[in-house]
Motif scaffolding. Structure first.
Motif, PDB file in Angstrom:
ATOM      1  N   VAL A  82       0.743  -1.248   0.054  1.00  0.00           N
ATOM      2  CA  VAL A  82       0.112   0.107   0.009  1.00  0.00           C
ATOM      3  C   VAL A  82       0.776   1.210   0.017  1.00  0.00           C
ATOM      4  O   VAL A  82       0.286   2.348  -0.606  1.00  0.00           O
ATOM      5  N   ARG A  83       2.048   1.126   0.464  1.00  0.00           N
ATOM      6  CA  ARG A  83       2.778   2.320   0.762  1.00  0.00           C
ATOM      7  C   ARG A  83       3.086   3.101  -0.694  1.00  0.00           C
ATOM      8  O   ARG A  83       3.064   4.287  -0.598  1.00  0.00           O
ATOM      9  N   PRO A  84       3.515   2.504  -1.709  1.00  0.00           N
ATOM     10  CA  PRO A  84       3.649   3.302  -3.025  1.00  0.00           C
ATOM     11  C   PRO A  84       2.651   3.910  -3.433  1.00  0.00           C
ATOM     12  O   PRO A  84       2.719   5.008  -3.905  1.00  0.00           O
ATOM     13  N   LEU A  85       1.319   3.288  -3.156  1.00  0.00           N
ATOM     14  CA  LEU A  85       0.203   4.114  -3.520  1.00  0.00           C
ATOM     15  C   LEU A  85       0.109   5.333  -2.787  1.00  0.00           C
ATOM     16  O   LEU A  85      -0.147   6.344  -3.330  1.00  0.00           O
ATOM     17  N   ALA A  86       0.252   5.316  -1.630  1.00  0.00           N
ATOM     18  CA  ALA A  86       0.176   6.492  -0.660  1.00  0.00           C
ATOM     19  C   ALA A  86       1.213   7.555  -1.005  1.00  0.00           C
ATOM     20  O   ALA A  86       1.441   8.708  -0.957  1.00  0.00           O
ATOM     21  N   GLU A  87       2.747   7.214  -1.282  1.00  0.00           N
ATOM     22  CA  GLU A  87       4.003   7.967  -1.218  1.00  0.00           C
ATOM     23  C   GLU A  87       4.063   8.410  -2.629  1.00  0.00           C
ATOM     24  O   GLU A  87       4.182   9.776  -2.845  1.00  0.00           O
ATOM     25  N   LYS A  88       3.784   7.663  -3.616  1.00  0.00           N
ATOM     26  CA  LYS A  88       4.142   8.045  -5.102  1.00  0.00           C
ATOM     27  C   LYS A  88       2.809   8.474  -5.924  1.00  0.00           C
ATOM     28  O   LYS A  88       2.829   9.471  -6.712  1.00  0.00           O
TER      29      LYS A  88
END
Length: 344
Positions: free
Chosen positions: A107-113
């Motif tokens: 999920v982190r790439p969706l939030a950060e990028k």
């Protein structure tokens, strides 16, 4: 043919054999017209050659290899524990190791990028003990809950974990049910929430429910009714602070311009969204728009000063519910004024 003898580049014998040749060559150069003779002193010293250094990164290669080896070893150990069942889950099914190493990484790439989530005020969440985070709900699909979970997980100074209260529909869907349990989500009921809070967990709730997430695009950022204030009663019983949370950016990921109510009843879902891209573009229409998000956690509202019987006072619950709702709405308006663009 005799075996060749390999002489290292820094062998003293090799340099010794080269010295006579170099000396003869230097003498020939000095004998040329305009050059200093052997008896003439040389006023300008010959520049000393800079030491040859290895290309950048050569020395770090062993460290990088060691880093990859450690990651590989950690990954293999993780897989071994999953296969053998040597991992722990709590009574709600929460798998901390799987959440930290796999689910948050997905999920982190969706939030950060993609959404480029900006997190503010996360320090308002206590470093220890329980707390109830209350947030607005929007976006047609509940991506805002996942982004809030990543925000707490990655940005809180004490590395707290957010346990979300989810609707019944989440636990009726195959695969989604299992993943939600593993990620620490549990049923949105007072009993489960109170047990988590008394155990010192950070619990997240979105009181608007389907009324918030399924509202039309024309009503964006207008908070819906917060139910009967059950979350306030739970916080009072557990004696934990309430932390208001405002999320800007989720309203525009799927602009809901219509609702096929008949089809929703047939499918047994609260609403069937119609957006400018869905269902007209098929699966491509399910891709959210890359809006810019801001998640702000407000000042906590203390509840530990109230007596135990306060949880049964309907007027107090109404006042606290209205206070939390007004604080979230006010922060939403403030963030919208500060926002330069929906996408930047």
């Amino acid at each position: 043919m005799a075996d060749a003898k390999v002489i290292p580049f820094d062998d003293d014998r090799s340099r010794a054999r080269r010295r006579p040749v170099r000396a003869a060559r230097d003498a020939a150069v000095r004998a040329l017209p305009g050059q200093h003779g052997p008896e003439e002193p040389v006023s300008t010293p010959r520049p000393v050659a800079e030491p040859v250094t290895a290309p950048e990164g050569v020395e770090e290669a062993p460290e990088r290899r060691g880093g990859w080896e450690r990651r590989l070893a950690g990954g293999l150990a993780f897989l071994r524990r999953r296969v053998t069942g040597e991992y722990e889950v709590d009574e709600f099914g929460y798998d901390k190791e799987l959440t930290d190493q796999v689910l948050m990484s997905l999920v982190r790439p969706l939030a950060e990028k993609y959404f480029r989530v900006e997190v503010k005020g996360v320090e308002n969440i206590p470093t220890e003990g329980g707390a109830l985070v209350v947030a607005n709900h929007s976006g047609t699909l509940p991506l805002d809950g996942l982004m809030m979970q990543v925000a707490v997980h990655d940005h809180h100074p004490a590395g707290r974990h957010l346990r979300l209260l989810a609707a019944d529909l989440v636990f009726m869907l195959p695969v989604v049910n299992e993943l939600a349990r593993k990620a620490g989500h549990t049923l949105a009921c007072a009993e489960d929430a109170e047990r988590l809070l008394k155990a010192g967990e950070i619990v997240g709730v979105m009181p608007e429910g389907f009324k918030g997430i399924g509202k039309p695009f024309g009503e964006r950022y207008k908070l819906q009714r917060f139910g009967r204030g059950g979350f306030v009663s739970t916080a009072l019983r557990a004696g934990v602070p309430i932390v208001p949370c405002s999320i800007v950016g989720a309203e525009e990921i799927y602009p809901m311009i219509g609702n096929a109510k008949t089809l929703a009843r047939v499918l047994g879902i609260p609403y069937f969204p119609i957006t400018p891209t869905f269902p007209w573009l098929g699966p491509l229409g399910a891709v959210p728009l890359p809006t810019k998000w801001t998640i702000q956690f407000g000042e906590p509202i203390a509840t530990d000063g109230y007596p135990p019987e306060a949880a049964e006072d309907p007027m107090l619950m109404f006042n606290l519910t209205d206070q939390v709702r007004e604080q979230i709405q006010h922060t939403l308006y403030k963030l919208l004024v500060q926002r330069r663009s929906v996408f930047f």
